[in-house]
Enzyme design. Structure first.
Site, short mmCIF file in Angstrom:
data_model
loop_
_atom_site.label_atom_id
_atom_site.label_comp_id
_atom_site.label_asym_id
_atom_site.label_seq_id
_atom_site.Cartn_x
_atom_site.Cartn_y
_atom_site.Cartn_z
N MET A 1 -6.59 55.81 25.41
CA MET A 1 -5.81 55.23 26.47
C MET A 1 -6.77 54.67 27.52
O MET A 1 -7.45 55.42 28.21
CB MET A 1 -4.90 56.30 27.09
CG MET A 1 -4.31 55.91 28.39
SD MET A 1 -3.19 57.06 29.22
CE MET A 1 -3.45 58.62 28.50
N PRO A 2 -6.83 53.34 27.68
CA PRO A 2 -7.68 52.75 28.72
C PRO A 2 -7.14 53.06 30.12
O PRO A 2 -5.94 52.98 30.36
CB PRO A 2 -7.60 51.25 28.44
CG PRO A 2 -7.12 51.14 27.03
CD PRO A 2 -6.27 52.33 26.80
N ILE A 3 -8.05 53.42 31.00
CA ILE A 3 -7.72 53.67 32.41
C ILE A 3 -8.61 52.77 33.25
O ILE A 3 -9.83 52.82 33.13
CB ILE A 3 -7.92 55.14 32.80
CG1 ILE A 3 -7.05 56.04 31.93
CG2 ILE A 3 -7.62 55.34 34.28
CD1 ILE A 3 -7.33 57.52 32.11
#
Length: 69
Positions: A1-3
């Site tokens: 999950m990119p943050i």
């Protein structure tokens, strides 16, 4: 999950921040081939008194710029 964590100086409208979130999300999705629903964008607005530029709070720089106009 990119943050993605973005720090900006306070003063933008809610619409500008909303647009920023949407455009950053789309860019990350395109570049990383990641589903939109997996991307998180955090926008932190920093008060001008807490944002330093060359050792001086931005609030002082901005007020000087306005008084010189």
């Amino acid at each position: 999950m990119p943050i993605v964590n973005i720090h900006i100086m306070e003063g933008r409208s809610a619409e500008q921040v909303k647009s920023l979130i949407a455009r950053v999300t789309e860019t990350v999705a395109d570049e990383l081939n990641s589903p939109l629903e997996k991307i998180r964008v955090l926008v932190t607005e920093v008060p001008k008194t807490h944002w330093g530029i060359g050792g001086t709070p931005a609030s002082e720089i901005i007020s000087k710029d306005r008084s010189n106009k």
